[in-house]
Design a protein around this motif. Structure first.
Motif, PDB file in Angstrom:
ATOM      1  N   LEU A  18       0.831  -1.207   0.000  1.00  0.00           N
ATOM      2  CA  LEU A  18       0.000   0.000   0.000  1.00  0.00           C
ATOM      3  C   LEU A  18       0.869   1.261   0.000  1.00  0.00           C
ATOM      4  O   LEU A  18       0.528   2.261  -0.644  1.00  0.00           O
ATOM      5  N   THR A  19       1.984   1.208   0.717  1.00  0.00           N
ATOM      6  CA  THR A  19       2.901   2.352   0.725  1.00  0.00           C
ATOM      7  C   THR A  19       3.473   2.596  -0.662  1.00  0.00           C
ATOM      8  O   THR A  19       3.532   3.743  -1.131  1.00  0.00           O
ATOM      9  N   VAL A  20       3.881   1.528  -1.332  1.00  0.00           N
ATOM     10  CA  VAL A  20       4.426   1.655  -2.687  1.00  0.00           C
ATOM     11  C   VAL A  20       3.342   2.149  -3.646  1.00  0.00           C
ATOM     12  O   VAL A  20       3.608   2.989  -4.520  1.00  0.00           O
ATOM     13  N   VAL A  21       2.130   1.643  -3.494  1.00  0.00           N
ATOM     14  CA  VAL A  21       1.014   2.097  -4.334  1.00  0.00           C
ATOM     15  C   VAL A  21       0.814   3.603  -4.155  1.00  0.00           C
ATOM     16  O   VAL A  21       0.576   4.326  -5.130  1.00  0.00           O
ATOM     17  N   THR A  57      -4.877   5.342   2.016  1.00  0.00           N
ATOM     18  CA  THR A  57      -3.911   4.249   2.106  1.00  0.00           C
ATOM     19  C   THR A  57      -2.873   4.534   3.186  1.00  0.00           C
ATOM     20  O   THR A  57      -2.309   3.610   3.771  1.00  0.00           O
ATOM     21  N   ASP A  58      -2.625   5.826   3.460  1.00  0.00           N
ATOM     22  CA  ASP A  58      -1.680   6.188   4.518  1.00  0.00           C
ATOM     23  C   ASP A  58      -2.187   5.677   5.864  1.00  0.00           C
ATOM     24  O   ASP A  58      -1.434   5.094   6.653  1.00  0.00           O
ATOM     25  N   LYS A  59      -3.462   5.896   6.131  1.00  0.00           N
ATOM     26  CA  LYS A  59      -4.055   5.408   7.386  1.00  0.00           C
ATOM     27  C   LYS A  59      -4.153   3.897   7.391  1.00  0.00           C
ATOM     28  O   LYS A  59      -3.836   3.233   8.387  1.00  0.00           O
ATOM     29  N   LEU A  60      -4.557   3.335   6.242  1.00  0.00           N
ATOM     30  CA  LEU A  60      -4.783   1.896   6.161  1.00  0.00           C
ATOM     31  C   LEU A  60      -3.495   1.109   6.344  1.00  0.00           C
ATOM     32  O   LEU A  60      -3.469   0.129   7.098  1.00  0.00           O
ATOM     33  N   ASP A  61      -2.404   1.533   5.674  1.00  0.00           N
ATOM     34  CA  ASP A  61      -1.177   0.742   5.802  1.00  0.00           C
ATOM     35  C   ASP A  61      -0.622   0.815   7.223  1.00  0.00           C
ATOM     36  O   ASP A  61      -0.065  -0.158   7.736  1.00  0.00           O
ATOM     37  N   GLY A  62      -0.792   1.967   7.888  1.00  0.00           N
ATOM     38  CA  GLY A  62      -0.343   2.072   9.275  1.00  0.00           C
ATOM     39  C   GLY A  62      -1.141   1.172  10.200  1.00  0.00           C
ATOM     40  O   GLY A  62      -0.580   0.484  11.061  1.00  0.00           O
ATOM     41  N   ASP A  63      -2.462   1.163  10.007  1.00  0.00           N
ATOM     42  CA  ASP A  63      -3.324   0.308  10.838  1.00  0.00           C
ATOM     43  C   ASP A  63      -2.988  -1.172  10.629  1.00  0.00           C
ATOM     44  O   ASP A  63      -2.910  -1.948  11.592  1.00  0.00           O
ATOM     45  N   LEU A  64      -2.787  -1.559   9.381  1.00  0.00           N
ATOM     46  CA  LEU A  64      -2.480  -2.961   9.075  1.00  0.00           C
ATOM     47  C   LEU A  64      -1.122  -3.365   9.641  1.00  0.00           C
ATOM     48  O   LEU A  64      -0.963  -4.461  10.190  1.00  0.00           O
ATOM     49  N   ALA A  65      -0.144  -2.467   9.506  1.00  0.00           N
ATOM     50  CA  ALA A  65       1.199  -2.775   9.989  1.00  0.00           C
ATOM     51  C   ALA A  65       1.202  -2.995  11.503  1.00  0.00           C
ATOM     52  O   ALA A  65       1.849  -3.925  12.007  1.00  0.00           O
ATOM     53  N   ARG A  66       0.458  -2.144  12.214  1.00  0.00           N
ATOM     54  CA  ARG A  66       0.435  -2.270  13.681  1.00  0.00           C
ATOM     55  C   ARG A  66      -0.396  -3.463  14.140  1.00  0.00           C
ATOM     56  O   ARG A  66       0.004  -4.200  15.045  1.00  0.00           O
ATOM     57  N   SER A  67      -1.557  -3.663  13.526  1.00  0.00           N
ATOM     58  CA  SER A  67      -2.461  -4.722  13.990  1.00  0.00           C
ATOM     59  C   SER A  67      -1.991  -6.122  13.602  1.00  0.00           C
ATOM     60  O   SER A  67      -2.276  -7.086  14.315  1.00  0.00           O
ATOM     61  N   ARG A  68      -1.259  -6.228  12.494  1.00  0.00           N
ATOM     62  CA  ARG A  68      -0.829  -7.545  12.011  1.00  0.00           C
ATOM     63  C   ARG A  68       0.668  -7.787  12.182  1.00  0.00           C
ATOM     64  O   ARG A  68       1.188  -8.795  11.702  1.00  0.00           O
ATOM     65  N   GLY A  69       1.340  -6.891  12.858  1.00  0.00           N
ATOM     66  CA  GLY A  69       2.771  -7.074  13.078  1.00  0.00           C
ATOM     67  C   GLY A  69       3.581  -7.046  11.795  1.00  0.00           C
ATOM     68  O   GLY A  69       4.508  -7.839  11.615  1.00  0.00           O
ATOM     69  N   LEU A  70       3.222  -6.137  10.892  1.00  0.00           N
ATOM     70  CA  LEU A  70       3.879  -6.075   9.579  1.00  0.00           C
ATOM     71  C   LEU A  70       4.852  -4.905   9.478  1.00  0.00           C
ATOM     72  O   LEU A  70       5.109  -4.399   8.396  1.00  0.00           O
ATOM     73  N   ILE A  71       5.383  -4.490  10.606  1.00  0.00           N
ATOM     74  CA  ILE A  71       6.306  -3.354  10.607  1.00  0.00           C
ATOM     75  C   ILE A  71       7.682  -3.801  10.138  1.00  0.00           C
ATOM     76  O   ILE A  71       8.245  -4.775  10.633  1.00  0.00           O
TER      77      ILE A  71
END
Length: 200
Positions: A18-21, A57-71
């Motif tokens: 999402l960040t790359v998109v 997507t800025d909000k979404l990728d941050g939420d996904l990274a934190r909630s799913r451990g994708l940092i």
């Protein structure tokens, strides 16, 4: 994607995609504004939609990274770069189209680039976390840009310009004030580290 730790998340994950998109949407956004050329037609609305999706997507990728451990380290670097590319391109394009004073764009960009460089300079002494003021700054900047992008003059006339200008003025004030605050924090961080070199 502001988090202090990086786990074993794979580099290729939905948050990073999402960040790359979002980064790839920047040239599309610029092209749409150029194609519209200030006529406030279909291409302008498409540019608005592109900006809105990119911001989401800025909000979404941050939420996904934190909630799913994708940092990941890539995400920590690419995410703020994507944000600054989007905001910066919007400001530059609005000024190039004659819809926003160039000095406003320059002040905001100098602050954004300057604070980013400052973070790299003082990283040896510690990490400057994003403050509430910094987050508020991002929200108001985004709102101001969105208002400038929306072709509202058709319905609101000169009121549309005044509303956008007032919100942009608020964004400019918060941008400058938070920039000064970050400089003060950087000086304090460096001073504290030098006075207590073994405490880090």
């Amino acid at each position: 994607m502001s988090n202090s730790s990086t786990g074993n998340a794979p580099l290729l994950n939905i948050a990073n995609v999402l960040t790359v998109v979002r980064i790839l949407m920047v040239p599309l956004f610029i092209w749409l504004l150029l194609a519209d050329d200030g006529s406030h037609g279909l291409y302008r609305w498409l540019a608005v939609a592109t900006f809105a999706v990119a911001i989401y997507t800025d909000k979404l990728d941050g939420d996904l990274a934190r909630s799913r451990g994708l940092i990941t380290d890539f995400g920590k670097i690419a995410d703020p770069i994507a944000d600054k590319l989007l905001i910066g391109s919007a400001l530059v394009m609005l000024s190039a189209l004659g819809e926003l004073w160039w000095w406003v764009t320059i002040v905001i960009l100098v602050r954004e680039i300057g604070i980013t460089l400052l973070r790299f300079v003082v990283i040896r002494y510690g990490v400057m976390a994003a403050s509430r003021g910094g987050k508020l700054k991002t929200v108001i900047q985004t709102l101001a840009i969105f208002l400038y992008l929306l072709p509202l003059t058709t319905w609101l006339g000169s009121w549309a310009w005044w509303i956008s200008a007032v919100v942009m003025a608020a964004a400019l004030v918060v941008t400058v004030v938070t920039g000064i605050d970050y400089v003060i924090k950087a000086v304090q961080l460096r001073r504290s580290a030098l006075q207590n070199p073994g405490g880090r």
